[in-house]
Design a protein around this motif. Structure first.
Motif, short mmCIF file in Angstrom:
data_model
loop_
_atom_site.label_atom_id
_atom_site.label_comp_id
_atom_site.label_asym_id
_atom_site.label_seq_id
_atom_site.Cartn_x
_atom_site.Cartn_y
_atom_site.Cartn_z
N HIS A 51 0.83 -1.20 0.00
CA HIS A 51 0.00 0.00 0.00
C HIS A 51 0.87 1.26 0.00
O HIS A 51 0.61 2.22 -0.75
N ALA A 52 1.92 1.26 0.83
CA ALA A 52 2.83 2.41 0.88
C ALA A 52 3.52 2.62 -0.46
O ALA A 52 3.71 3.77 -0.91
N LEU A 53 3.89 1.53 -1.12
CA LEU A 53 4.54 1.65 -2.42
C LEU A 53 3.59 2.22 -3.48
O LEU A 53 4.02 2.94 -4.39
N LYS A 54 2.33 1.89 -3.36
CA LYS A 54 1.34 2.48 -4.29
C LYS A 54 1.30 3.99 -4.10
O LYS A 54 1.26 4.75 -5.08
N GLU A 55 1.32 4.45 -2.86
CA GLU A 55 1.26 5.88 -2.60
C GLU A 55 2.54 6.58 -3.04
O GLU A 55 2.50 7.63 -3.68
N ILE A 56 3.68 6.00 -2.71
CA ILE A 56 4.96 6.55 -3.17
C ILE A 56 5.00 6.63 -4.69
O ILE A 56 5.45 7.62 -5.28
N SER A 57 4.50 5.58 -5.33
CA SER A 57 4.53 5.52 -6.79
C SER A 57 3.62 6.55 -7.43
O SER A 57 3.90 7.06 -8.53
N ARG A 58 2.53 6.87 -6.77
CA ARG A 58 1.67 7.94 -7.29
C ARG A 58 2.46 9.23 -7.43
O ARG A 58 2.41 9.91 -8.46
N TYR A 59 3.20 9.57 -6.38
CA TYR A 59 4.00 10.80 -6.42
C TYR A 59 5.17 10.67 -7.40
O TYR A 59 5.47 11.61 -8.15
N ALA A 60 5.83 9.53 -7.40
CA ALA A 60 6.97 9.35 -8.29
C ALA A 60 6.55 9.39 -9.75
O ALA A 60 7.24 9.99 -10.60
N HIS A 61 5.41 8.76 -10.06
CA HIS A 61 4.92 8.76 -11.44
C HIS A 61 4.52 10.18 -11.86
O HIS A 61 4.86 10.62 -12.98
N ALA A 62 3.83 10.89 -10.99
CA ALA A 62 3.42 12.26 -11.30
C ALA A 62 4.64 13.16 -11.45
O ALA A 62 4.70 14.01 -12.35
N ALA A 63 5.64 12.99 -10.58
CA ALA A 63 6.85 13.80 -10.66
C ALA A 63 7.60 13.54 -11.97
O ALA A 63 8.12 14.47 -12.60
N ARG A 64 7.63 12.26 -12.38
CA ARG A 64 8.35 11.92 -13.62
C ARG A 64 7.68 12.58 -14.83
O ARG A 64 8.36 12.96 -15.80
N GLN A 65 6.36 12.75 -14.80
CA GLN A 65 5.67 13.44 -15.90
C GLN A 65 6.09 14.90 -15.99
O GLN A 65 5.95 15.53 -17.05
N LEU A 66 6.63 15.42 -14.89
CA LEU A 66 7.11 16.80 -14.86
C LEU A 66 8.62 16.87 -15.01
O LEU A 66 9.23 17.94 -14.81
N GLY A 67 9.24 15.74 -15.35
CA GLY A 67 10.67 15.73 -15.60
C GLY A 67 11.54 15.54 -14.37
O GLY A 67 12.75 15.76 -14.42
N VAL A 68 10.93 15.09 -13.26
CA VAL A 68 11.67 14.95 -12.01
C VAL A 68 11.73 13.48 -11.61
O VAL A 68 10.70 12.80 -11.54
N THR A 69 12.93 12.99 -11.37
CA THR A 69 13.11 11.62 -10.86
C THR A 69 14.04 11.68 -9.66
O THR A 69 14.77 12.64 -9.46
N ASP A 70 14.03 10.60 -8.89
CA ASP A 70 14.87 10.54 -7.69
C ASP A 70 15.44 9.14 -7.56
O ASP A 70 14.69 8.16 -7.45
N ASP A 71 16.77 9.02 -7.59
CA ASP A 71 17.42 7.71 -7.54
C ASP A 71 17.08 6.95 -6.27
O ASP A 71 16.85 5.73 -6.32
N GLU A 72 17.06 7.63 -5.15
CA GLU A 72 16.79 6.95 -3.89
C GLU A 72 15.39 6.35 -3.90
O GLU A 72 15.18 5.22 -3.44
N THR A 73 14.43 7.10 -4.41
CA THR A 73 13.06 6.59 -4.49
C THR A 73 12.99 5.38 -5.42
O THR A 73 12.32 4.38 -5.12
N ASN A 74 13.69 5.44 -6.54
CA ASN A 74 13.70 4.32 -7.49
C ASN A 74 14.20 3.04 -6.84
O ASN A 74 13.55 1.99 -6.90
#
Length: 550
Positions: free
Chosen positions: A38-61
């Motif tokens: 469940h936590a990974l689903k929530e983290i992924s929501r933010y990570a996926h949305a951030a990636r659409q704006l050109g932002v990624t984070d190695d630690e999150t990946n």
């Protein structure tokens, strides 16, 4: 306290474990694993949305795939470890959330509310509260709301992600990464966190999971071979040698390599076990003289085999069973593996393992020598592909059978032994993963120098089997489905699910799967797989063999 888990083949009554996991997982850990997903689903929501704006984070990946891998069957059984994981997830959620919101502000956009509205991060210092929260996000809730087909397909995607994450984690440890893999994991978790789509759309996402898993296996193959060389045909000893001993099980080649370096010159023989058997064929590993061979068989026999092993035991990645008290003081875990009260090795410092091995008697004499052939990954087979093609054209090789996958303790797996025994002498058997232990010590002979059994390696070396099939199809100028090739697959956990999705993505048809079908694949979804791909459960050896050869 109840639980519900149906992610593995040995699930209770073939429908789901509801009191205690057949694997040894208790309801507390099951609940924490559900909450981690469940936590990974929530983290992924933010990570996926951030990636659409050109932002990624190695630690999150990297955290996402490690946390996802931790929930795979037979990896970690320690509730405290999952509490720590959720504490780290809280930091990651905050970090990627801030990055997303900052990107929105910089681009003049209004940030979306991407929370899943269960404030799990507020309870990470209270283990009991986390367990209670996990019960609120159980699969059973979605089964009641969405039904078997939709929920089962959602879980099929999640289980594919678990297997994919295992391979991606191994690969990144060896320096092989691809942002496309991380991007998809976040995309897919975001997808299953939302209102479910119809069966057709969910099936398409499951097949996309298979496509990305192929890339993850390719990365891992590159990591293994670039670091340790291409596996080469090897006669691997499978009987003990006199002396002090350490046995290494699981899947992680780097753990074995570091242990071999640290035990050099210490008078300790190192053995592989289970899925580590193929390590004896890698040039950079086999050059260590004290890597003396393989001990025992598949993972499900470890409690008996480890009890009898007179040395130290190291468990890497998954395939851990509940340790017996008789060897609990000499078994160690590493990486993501964990069991309560079992010593964990951090930062590749295997001093405690070495000390435990030296304190044990070791083997007092050499056993009669027996060796088996291994090391037939795609590089080796392709080097003799011309010979193989000539033998097929001459009618000396009539058919290829891929018989392999996960092994397990549930009745019905003798099917694979019997099938291998009854394969005609003019046919070749490809095998991989721990399913090969059902028959890999039998004598199959050769066809004009080509061994009749070709061990392609670990489960991730399904990549090798795929490359071999593709090479043969090019040589015969036909599609893979037109080759004289049949796939007879056994499955147990989620890496097998990911591989199956990869094979389906590639359009491989008429595979047989057993010993039983996944509980999370309902009859309507199964009908889709049967109609589109001809996927079928194993029947009798005689009927299946006749059908394959017809």
């Amino acid at each position: 306290m109840n639980m519900f888990c149906y992610q593995c083949e040995q699930t209770a009554k073939g429908s789901g474990c509801t009191a205690h996991g057949v694997c040894g997982k208790g309801p507390e850990v099951a609940s924490l694993q559900d909450l981690t997903v469940h936590a990974l689903k929530e983290i992924s929501r933010y990570a996926h949305a951030a990636r659409q704006l050109g932002v990624t984070d190695d630690e999150t990946n990297v955290f996402t795939i490690k946390a996802c891998f931790s929930t795979l069957t037979n990896v970690n059984f320690d509730a405290v470890d999952f509490q720590r994981l959720l504490q780290k997830a809280t930091e990651i959620r905050q970090k990627i959330g801030n990055l997303y919101e900052d990107a929105c502000r910089k681009q003049g956009k209004q940030p979306e509310d991407l929370n899943l509205h269960i404030d799990w991060w507020k309870s990470v210092n209270d283990l009991n509260a986390l367990v209670d929260l996990g019960e609120s996000v159980t699969i059973e809730n979605r089964l009641k709301e969405y039904g078997d087909d939709v929920t089962g397909l959602q879980e099929l995607i999640v289980y594919g992600l678990k297997g994919l994450s295992a391979y991606a984690d191994h690969a990144q440890i060896l320096g092989q990464q691809d942002d496309a893999v991380y991007a998809f994991v976040h995309e897919a978790f975001d997808y299953v966190s939302r209102e479910p789509q119809d069966v057709e759309q969910l099936t398409a996402m499951a097949l996309k999971t298979g496509a990305i898993n192929l890339r993850a296996m390719e990365l891992l193959d590159a990591g293994n071979t670039k670091t340790y060389g291409n596996p080469e045909p090897t006669q691997c000893r499978v009987t003990p040698v006199k002396g002090k001993a350490i046995v290494v099980s699981g899947h992680d080649l780097k753990d074995l390599h570091e242990l071999l370096k640290q035990t050099e010159g210490k008078g300790i023989n190192v053995y592989t076990h289970g899925e580590m058997l193929p390590c004896n064929a890698y040039p950079e590993l086999k050059k260590f003289d004290h890597l003396v061979g393989n001990y025992g068989g598949a993972w499900q026999d470890q409690r008996k085999e480890f009890d009898e092993f007179p040395g130290a035991i190291l468990m890497t990645t998954n395939c851990l069973q509940k340790p017996k008290d008789s060897y609990k003081d000499r078994i160690f875990t590493s990486g993501l593996v964990g069991w309560p009260d079992v010593q964990h090795i951090d930062d590749y410092d295997f001093t405690p393992v070495i000390e435990a091995a030296l304190a044990q008697p070791g083997f007092t004499e050499d056993a009669p020598e027996k060796r088996i052939p291994i090391g037939f990954a795609h590089n080796t087979v392709m080097s003799v592909a011309e010979n193989v093609v000539d033998l097929v054209k001459a009618g000396k090789i009539k058919h290829f059978f891929l018989i392999g996958g996960c092994d397990g303790a549930k009745p019905g797996r003798n099917y694979y032994t019997e099938f291998a025994e009854k394969v005609p002498d003019d046919c070749v058997i490809l095998t991989l993963a721990c399913g090969k232990y059902r028959f890999n010590k039998m004598e199959f002979g050769d066809i004009e120098g080509i061994p009749r059994i070709l061990d392609c390696g670990q489960c991730n070396d399904a990549y090798s089997a795929i490359q071999i099939a593709v090479a043969l199809s090019k040589a015969f100028d036909c599609g893979v489905n037109d080759l004289p090739l049949s796939m007879i697959l056994s499955w147990y956990e989620q890496k097998a699910v990911a591989i199956l999705l990869t094979l389906l993505h590639l359009g491989i048809k008429d595979m047989k799967l057993g010993p039983s079908l996944p509980a999370f694949v309902g009859p309507n979804v199964l009908n889709v797989l049967v109609e589109q791909f001809g996927l079928a459960p194993v029947a009798t050896v005689e009927d299946d063999l006749a059908e394959c050869l017809s």
